[in-house]
Write an enzyme that holds these catalytic residues in place. Structure first.
Site, mmCIF file in Angstrom:
data_model
loop_
_atom_site.group_PDB
_atom_site.id
_atom_site.type_symbol
_atom_site.label_atom_id
_atom_site.label_comp_id
_atom_site.label_asym_id
_atom_site.label_seq_id
_atom_site.Cartn_x
_atom_site.Cartn_y
_atom_site.Cartn_z
ATOM 1 N N ASP A 1 1.119 43.185 22.106
ATOM 2 C CA ASP A 1 0.125 42.176 22.463
ATOM 3 C C ASP A 1 0.159 41.890 23.962
ATOM 4 O O ASP A 1 -0.887 41.777 24.617
ATOM 5 C CB ASP A 1 0.378 40.885 21.678
ATOM 6 C CG ASP A 1 -0.001 41.020 20.210
ATOM 7 O OD1 ASP A 1 -0.576 42.057 19.844
ATOM 8 O OD2 ASP A 1 0.285 40.096 19.428
ATOM 9 N N HIS B 1 5.878 40.102 10.858
ATOM 10 C CA HIS B 1 5.399 41.477 10.751
ATOM 11 C C HIS B 1 6.239 42.279 9.772
ATOM 12 O O HIS B 1 6.364 43.504 9.898
ATOM 13 C CB HIS B 1 5.399 42.156 12.129
ATOM 14 C CG HIS B 1 4.499 41.507 13.113
ATOM 15 N ND1 HIS B 1 4.967 40.635 14.077
ATOM 16 C CD2 HIS B 1 3.150 41.552 13.255
ATOM 17 C CE1 HIS B 1 3.942 40.201 14.787
ATOM 18 N NE2 HIS B 1 2.832 40.735 14.301
ATOM 19 N N GLY C 1 6.247 27.589 -31.560
ATOM 20 C CA GLY C 1 7.329 27.430 -32.517
ATOM 21 C C GLY C 1 7.968 26.063 -32.555
ATOM 22 O O GLY C 1 9.096 25.935 -33.051
ATOM 23 N N ASP C 2 7.277 25.030 -32.086
ATOM 24 C CA ASP C 2 7.914 23.712 -32.036
ATOM 25 C C ASP C 2 7.171 22.651 -32.840
ATOM 26 O O ASP C 2 7.447 21.462 -32.702
ATOM 27 C CB ASP C 2 8.060 23.243 -30.587
ATOM 28 C CG ASP C 2 6.717 22.937 -29.926
ATOM 29 O OD1 ASP C 2 5.670 23.324 -30.489
ATOM 30 O OD2 ASP C 2 6.720 22.307 -28.851
ATOM 31 N N GLY D 1 -10.629 15.854 -28.843
ATOM 32 C CA GLY D 1 -9.895 17.114 -28.961
ATOM 33 C C GLY D 1 -10.778 18.332 -28.894
ATOM 34 O O GLY D 1 -10.320 19.423 -28.561
ATOM 35 N N PRO E 1 0.215 25.249 -38.982
ATOM 36 C CA PRO E 1 1.296 24.279 -39.190
ATOM 37 C C PRO E 1 0.831 22.830 -39.060
ATOM 38 O O PRO E 1 1.335 21.951 -39.761
ATOM 39 C CB PRO E 1 2.318 24.641 -38.106
ATOM 40 C CG PRO E 1 1.532 25.387 -37.075
ATOM 41 C CD PRO E 1 0.470 26.120 -37.826
ATOM 42 N N GLY E 2 -0.125 22.564 -38.167
ATOM 43 C CA GLY E 2 -0.628 21.196 -38.036
ATOM 44 C C GLY E 2 -1.333 20.733 -39.290
ATOM 45 O O GLY E 2 -1.174 19.581 -39.727
#
Length: 580
Positions: free
Chosen positions: A115, A222, A403-404, A488, A560-561
């Site tokens: 430069d 650089h 999975g929870d 939701g 699952p819910g």
């Protein structure tokens, strides 16, 4: 080892295409035909004023073309990636600014040999054309205790010089005064970088190897390695190490900083840190400096002078006073300059007191009523059922989620059990529902906690101690279900808990017209509808929730819910049947 993939069209054309992308999105910029030179589109505004020209290799975007505009640079010259621009293009930029009527031209150059040589050659050629031109070399790197003959490198502190020199030029200051001012300011600027990864020039291998878990201190922009390698530490520790190194009086490159001084801070993303990481590092820098008695006047945090995709950050500190701050705060329309506050960072109160909130419903004192024993037994049965089915719900959730599901329902059950041990169940059903809403919101977590809390909160206003008939409970359940659907975004058929809840609630609405003594039959039918709805989710394609992101053929078990909702209905029914 393969070259890193990059989202470009061509290694040879990427710089030119990037420059076109910049000027096409910035109305104040224009390309100089035949050159990798970006200029202000309002060059006529330079008449009688000093013009500023900077530049260097590409790969540091938004530097330097992003800093072109009123109050900053007049033009910038780009070389290839990490390569100095050619003298012919630099000269073309100088002559363009000269022909626009500027009173003189200041070249702002980072301290790299290429430069210096190319800008210097162009400056000499311009002088032979009668152009008044001067050059300022930026060399503020604090990495080396004993710099070589090449001197300190020019880094992100260059952007500060763009800003201060640009403000002076916009005010009409002569070239010699601008040079004198920024040369003095440069004595109070220091920069140091740290990296968690190398970068790679398009088409090439990474510039150096850095094993996972290591970091490089004192690297340049650089792709060159730093001066010290160590294990990655916390953000606070890394920032402290950087500032210790920058201000170490035993180093010839140190920034003389003492308690009582005031600084401007630039936290510069070298390319690939996330915004979250940048905010953490920014906080650490402010706290570290204030802990040393240094006042932080302004903070810039973002990408200002990058090194391609380097996952790292550099800190630039600039000693400041009221005059420097005045220039720093001066208005500019350069597209890459941030919209900064002009309020001093240190000393500003940055927190706001939240509004006073009443006691949580679960903390209120309640009075028992005739329904209290019935509702307590129902709750105990629901909690026991959810805890017994915890593993089963987790197993179902692993097929389509994280999975929870069983764990979250168990957390809610344990929270309710804990509350029951130390509280009486209020005689007003609405108060109990509000208590339960608060408990699941706080203890259950995730989207399930929000959905159950929505349901209970919306239902609570429809049942009171004096309004607790089967019809009132049905209306409350319907209101809760509608709230879940509204907020939701799911509907029956989307393979969610609503596939068990909605059919059951629709059945419960028959309580509004059921004859005396017919309530248990309606409830039994609702429980059956919930069970059938849960089982039906085996054959549904998920359209909401995490399961919607998984291929339908992989999701073959019930939701699952929905199974949890059916279990809750069954537990309530069994508790009521046992209390006959």
């Amino acid at each position: 080892m393969e070259a890193q993939r990059k989202l470009i069209n061509s290694v040879d054309r990427c710089v030119d295409e990037a420059l076109v992308g910049l000027v096409r999105t910035s109305g104040g910029l224009s390309l100089l035909k035949g050159h990798r030179v970006v200029v202000r589109s309002d060059l006529e505004a330079l008449r009688g004023k000093v013009a500023l020209l900077s530049g260097g290799g590409s790969g540091h975007e938004p530097a330097h073309a992003g800093y072109i505009g009123r109050g900053m640079l007049s033009a910038a010259v780009a070389g290839g990636v990490f390569a100095s621009p050619p003298p012919a293009s630099i000269l073309a930029a100088i002559l363009c600014l000269h022909n626009a009527g500027s009173s003189g031209i200041l070249l702002i150059v980072k301290n790299y040999t290429g430069d210096r040589l190319n800008f210097g050659l162009a400056a000499e050629q311009a002088r032979n054309h009668g152009v008044i031109v001067d050059m300022v070399i930026v060399a503020e790197d604090c990495a080396f205790d004993q710099p070589s003959k090449a001197g300190r490198r020019g880094l992100c502190g260059t952007v500060f010089i763009h800003k201060l020199a640009g403000a002076l030029a916009e005010e009409g200051c002569p070239l010699d005064k601008i040079v004198t001012t920024v040369t003095e300011v440069l004595k109070g600027i220091g920069t140091l970088g740290v990296s968690l990864s190398p970068c790679s020039v398009p088409g090439c291998l990474p510039s150096f190897d850095l094993p996972p878990g290591d970091m490089e201190l004192g690297l340049g922009i650089h792709g060159e390695p730093g001066i010290k390698r160590s294990k990655v530490a916390s953000a606070d520790e890394v920032v402290k190490t950087m500032i210790d190194h920058m201000t170490n009086p035993g180093s010839q490159s140190h920034l003389p900083l003492k308690s009582g001084d005031s600084v401007v801070v630039c936290v510069n993303n070298l390319g690939a840190l996330s915004c979250l990481e940048m905010a953490v590092v920014t906080r650490a820098a402010i706290i570290c400096l204030e802990g040393r008695g240094v006042s932080v006047a302004r903070v810039m945090s973002g990408s200002f002078m990058t090194s391609l995709e380097t996952a790292g950050v550099s800190l630039t500190l600039m000693w400041t006073d009221q005059e420097i701050l005045r220039l720093f705060d001066a208005e500019t329309c350069a597209p890459a300059w941030p919209n900064l506050s002009t309020v001093c960072v240190s000393g500003r109160e940055y927190t706001t007191e939240p509004p006073a909130v009443g006691a949580r419903p679960q903390d209120d004192t309640h009075s028992e009523g005739p329904l209290s024993p019935v509702m307590r037994r129902a709750l105990e049965m629901v909690c026991s059922t959810l805890l017994q089915r915890q593993d089963e719900l987790n197993s179902l959730d692993r097929a389509a989620g994280d999975g929870d599901c069983g764990n979250t329902h168990a957390q809610a059950a344990k929270a309710v059990q804990g509350w029951l041990r130390s509280h009486v169940v209020p005689g007003c059903p609405g108060q109990l529902l509000s208590v339960l809403a608060g408990l699941v919101q706080e203890k259950m977590g995730g989207s399930s906690g929000a959905l159950y809390s929505l349901f209970l909160t919306a239902a609570a206003g429809h049942v009171t101690e004096g309004q607790s008939s089967g019809a009132a409970w049905a209306t409350a359940m319907h209101a809760g279900t509608q709230a879940m659907r509204r907020y939701g975004g799911a509907d029956p058929g989307d393979r969610t808990m609503l596939d068990a809840l909605c059919p059951a609630v629709d059945e419960l609405m028959k309580l509004t017209t059921a004859p005396p003594g017919g309530e248990m039959a309606v409830l039994q039918a609702a429980v059956q509808k919930a069970a059938l709805g849960a089982e039906s989710t085996r054959d549904l394609t998920a359209k909401a929730g995490r399961a919607s992101y998984i291929a339908a053929e992989r999701v073959t078990l019930p939701d699952p819910g929905a199974v949890a909702v059916a279990s809750i209905f069954r537990a309530v029914l069994e508790s009521l049947e046992g209390q006959k």
